[in-house]
Design an enzyme around this catalytic site. Sequence first.
Site, mmCIF file in Angstrom:
data_model
loop_
_atom_site.group_PDB
_atom_site.id
_atom_site.type_symbol
_atom_site.label_atom_id
_atom_site.label_comp_id
_atom_site.label_asym_id
_atom_site.label_seq_id
_atom_site.Cartn_x
_atom_site.Cartn_y
_atom_site.Cartn_z
ATOM 1 N N ARG A 156 2.057 -12.385 -10.192
ATOM 2 C CA ARG A 156 2.523 -12.765 -8.849
ATOM 3 C C ARG A 156 1.378 -13.281 -7.972
ATOM 4 O O ARG A 156 1.600 -13.921 -6.946
ATOM 5 C CB ARG A 156 3.247 -11.598 -8.178
ATOM 6 C CG ARG A 156 2.337 -10.595 -7.485
ATOM 7 C CD ARG A 156 3.034 -9.300 -7.168
ATOM 8 N NE ARG A 156 3.850 -9.313 -5.975
ATOM 9 C CZ ARG A 156 3.421 -9.020 -4.749
ATOM 10 N NH1 ARG A 156 2.159 -8.752 -4.531
ATOM 11 N NH2 ARG A 156 4.273 -9.015 -3.725
ATOM 12 N N GLN A 211 -10.983 -10.292 3.567
ATOM 13 C CA GLN A 211 -10.991 -9.219 2.564
ATOM 14 C C GLN A 211 -12.446 -8.771 2.418
ATOM 15 O O GLN A 211 -13.345 -9.385 2.993
ATOM 16 C CB GLN A 211 -10.445 -9.737 1.225
ATOM 17 C CG GLN A 211 -9.049 -9.249 0.895
ATOM 18 C CD GLN A 211 -8.670 -9.463 -0.555
ATOM 19 O OE1 GLN A 211 -9.247 -10.291 -1.251
ATOM 20 N NE2 GLN A 211 -7.675 -8.727 -1.026
ATOM 21 N N PRO A 277 3.813 -11.701 6.267
ATOM 22 C CA PRO A 277 4.859 -12.597 5.755
ATOM 23 C C PRO A 277 5.187 -12.377 4.275
ATOM 24 O O PRO A 277 6.353 -12.432 3.879
ATOM 25 C CB PRO A 277 4.270 -13.989 5.988
ATOM 26 C CG PRO A 277 3.373 -13.798 7.157
ATOM 27 C CD PRO A 277 2.781 -12.434 7.005
ATOM 28 N N GLY A 310 -8.596 -4.615 1.315
ATOM 29 C CA GLY A 310 -8.392 -4.700 -0.136
ATOM 30 C C GLY A 310 -7.712 -3.447 -0.677
ATOM 31 O O GLY A 310 -7.162 -3.462 -1.772
ATOM 32 N N ASP A 312 -4.834 -1.820 -0.119
ATOM 33 C CA ASP A 312 -3.491 -1.738 0.451
ATOM 34 C C ASP A 312 -2.571 -1.180 -0.622
ATOM 35 O O ASP A 312 -2.320 -1.863 -1.603
ATOM 36 C CB ASP A 312 -3.014 -3.095 0.972
ATOM 37 C CG ASP A 312 -3.312 -4.259 0.014
ATOM 38 O OD1 ASP A 312 -4.360 -4.286 -0.631
ATOM 39 O OD2 ASP A 312 -2.451 -5.150 -0.075
ATOM 40 N N GLU A 521 -3.851 -5.106 -13.971
ATOM 41 C CA GLU A 521 -4.479 -5.134 -12.648
ATOM 42 C C GLU A 521 -5.152 -3.795 -12.323
ATOM 43 O O GLU A 521 -6.165 -3.748 -11.620
ATOM 44 C CB GLU A 521 -3.341 -5.421 -11.656
ATOM 45 C CG GLU A 521 -3.680 -5.358 -10.208
ATOM 46 C CD GLU A 521 -2.423 -5.174 -9.364
ATOM 47 O OE1 GLU A 521 -1.400 -4.654 -9.861
ATOM 48 O OE2 GLU A 521 -2.472 -5.551 -8.182
HETATM 49 O O1 LIG Z 1 1.527 -8.643 -1.671
HETATM 50 C C1 LIG Z 1 0.982 -7.459 -1.197
HETATM 51 C C2 LIG Z 1 -0.528 -7.499 -1.082
HETATM 52 O O2 LIG Z 1 -1.067 -8.017 -2.283
HETATM 53 C C3 LIG Z 1 -2.459 -8.249 -2.339
HETATM 54 O O3 LIG Z 1 -3.164 -7.040 -2.539
HETATM 55 C C4 LIG Z 1 -3.365 -6.609 -3.846
HETATM 56 O O4 LIG Z 1 -3.698 -7.652 -4.757
HETATM 57 C C5 LIG Z 1 -4.866 -8.421 -4.463
HETATM 58 C C6 LIG Z 1 -5.039 -9.423 -5.570
HETATM 59 O O5 LIG Z 1 -5.379 -8.814 -6.768
HETATM 60 C C7 LIG Z 1 -6.095 -7.517 -4.290
HETATM 61 O O6 LIG Z 1 -7.153 -8.275 -3.789
HETATM 62 C C8 LIG Z 1 -5.796 -6.366 -3.337
HETATM 63 O O7 LIG Z 1 -6.884 -5.482 -3.359
HETATM 64 C C9 LIG Z 1 -4.534 -5.643 -3.818
HETATM 65 O O8 LIG Z 1 -4.274 -4.531 -3.019
HETATM 66 C C10 LIG Z 1 -2.999 -8.951 -1.101
HETATM 67 O O9 LIG Z 1 -4.408 -8.995 -1.119
HETATM 68 C C11 LIG Z 1 -2.522 -8.277 0.159
HETATM 69 O O10 LIG Z 1 -3.040 -8.929 1.285
HETATM 70 C C12 LIG Z 1 -1.002 -8.322 0.124
HETATM 71 O O11 LIG Z 1 -0.489 -7.859 1.324
#
Ligand SMILES: OC[C@H]1O[C@H](O[C@H]2O[C@H](CO)[C@@H](O)[C@H](O)[C@H]2O)[C@H](O)[C@@H](O)[C@@H]1O
Length: 567
Positions: A156, A211, A277, A310, A312, A521
């Site tokens: 995704r 980030q 969003p 980062g 989240d 991941e």
């Molecule tokens: O769609 C939800 C959230 O997804 C991302 O966060 C997660 O994936 C990222 C990509 O691997 C990673 O950088 C991050 O640490 C993960 O928690 C995105 O970065 C978020 O902003 C988003 O809301």
Amino acid sequence: CSVTAGTDSIPTTSLISFLQSLQSAALKTFGPTSFDPKLYIDLPLKHGLAATQDAFSNLTRSPCDGEIPAPDLKAFLALYFEDAGSDLIPALPVDFVSEPEGFLPMVENPIVKAWALEVHSLWKNLSRRVSDDVKKHPEMHTLLPLPEPVVVPGSRFHEVYYWDSYWTIRGLLASKMYDSAKAIVHNLISLVDTYGHVLNGARSYYSNRSQPPLLSSMVFDIYKRTGDLAFVKKALPALLKEHRFWNSGIHRVIIRDAHGHRHTLSRYYAMWNKPRPESATIDEESASKLPNDLEKEKFYRELASAAESGWDFSSRWMSNSSDLTTLATTSILPVDLNAYIFKMEHDISFFAELLGDGFTSKKFMKASITLYAAMKSIFWNAKMEQWLDYWLIDESDEEEVHQWKVENQNHKIFASNFIPVWTETCSSDSFGLCADRTNVNKIVKSLQRSGLVHDAGIATSLSNTGEQWDFPNGWAPLQHMIVEGFAKSGSTKARSVAENIAIRWIKTNYAAYKSTGAMHEKYDVEACGKIGGGGEYKPQTGFGWSNGVVLAFLEEFGWPRDRNIDC
Ligand SMILES: OC[C@H]1O[C@H](O[C@H]2O[C@H](CO)[C@@H](O)[C@H](O)[C@H]2O)[C@H](O)[C@@H](O)[C@@H]1O
């Protein structure tokens, strides 16, 4: 209206607003099972926005709850949108070869070598270029145009992410793909040029936040391998701009320590107080129990700020670890963010010196020494022998200077409490941990008794909350920073503990790869070969930073012929 950065709030584009209404309509029609809200915000338009909006408003809706019948919505989606992610075109990296010369010379075991080559070959699956249509018609895409080829995390996450890119680069360097590594940095620099900071990811809806700031680390590691001074010269102005972003305005906090000395530190703080969003339906649902709009706006900012971290989401940012609405990200001074800024300053000083700019070099060396002292004073806990996040829960005085109190250090244990081990040993040899080996050994012991170290790696925290940045998940970037920090600290004991963790991490990645055919991941550190879970989306595969960390570990420690790779 257009997306601009630098203010307390970022306007929403009409495309984002429209795709968000499509996202809520889709949730109503298709139901919550397997629903991923990000899919809708990533859809590229086939026709103009006005025509698409007209067609959407003309769809038949149920008179009682406004639901659009599933066949009608499916037909509308097929007619008016390209597939999510299709605006990034698969592209073979120019510097990819199936077996690079001098690839992982210290890996002697043929099974491990063969697997490492498979992981290396995954760069082909994750490499893309932005389609020409994004450049010609940016108003039809939430994807942002980037000048050079990109590497995405996977599944995704079909766009570039900021801090993921650091570990992707580490893997590309092990794969000898220096041009691809530099292209990633050039893309991130282009974001700094346009927005004043590196965005969370290369989507317009990510422009309201950044980030973890690792751009300087990317430049540093690429320079160390290539010696390319022109590359450093191009990056330095962007790094100076990024440094200002993290050290001014809403990110900057002043705090007086126990001895009355003032320190300046940084926090995560998104320029956004609305639902994210990409996850708007989820955020609205989470906020629905809050009593009023003001509380909701505050909560939305805390959500977006946690995404900026980062992490989240995590109990690290919550005052009640079982209630997401108690997120208080902006009221926390985070150890890791300040450790990254310390490294950024140290790196900038190094780059400026290389380029013959002694003034800037001294200025940033001084800044890093000042920040080192601030971190020691505010975060270091001598009893626990870790750095602890600090909660800004005191009433600030008229000058908005916070007063440090020992009880406001968060005594809970998180992997982030050990990140300074990486930033201080990697970039500094004149002061800090590098100058004090005994201290390193004490921190190693502190990690060993922390409860974070498990059979298959280092856990993110000790609390099992169901959030993805908590127990029992282990994340590649956290393993890497702690392992590399200890491995390069100069202490033999620390290096051996680090190698042991790296071996277990490699084994768990291998076992999961063999049983699922994919790199993941995140992993569950409780058992070798177990993948991670929790959080707001399904576990993803691909996966940029996991691939990067496996290759970086194999490069650093090798793998002897007689060591078994199985769990
Ligand atoms: O769609 C939800 C959230 O997804 C991302 O966060 C997660 O994936 C990222 C990509 O691997 C990673 O950088 C991050 O640490 C993960 O928690 C995105 O970065 C978020 O902003 C988003 O809301």
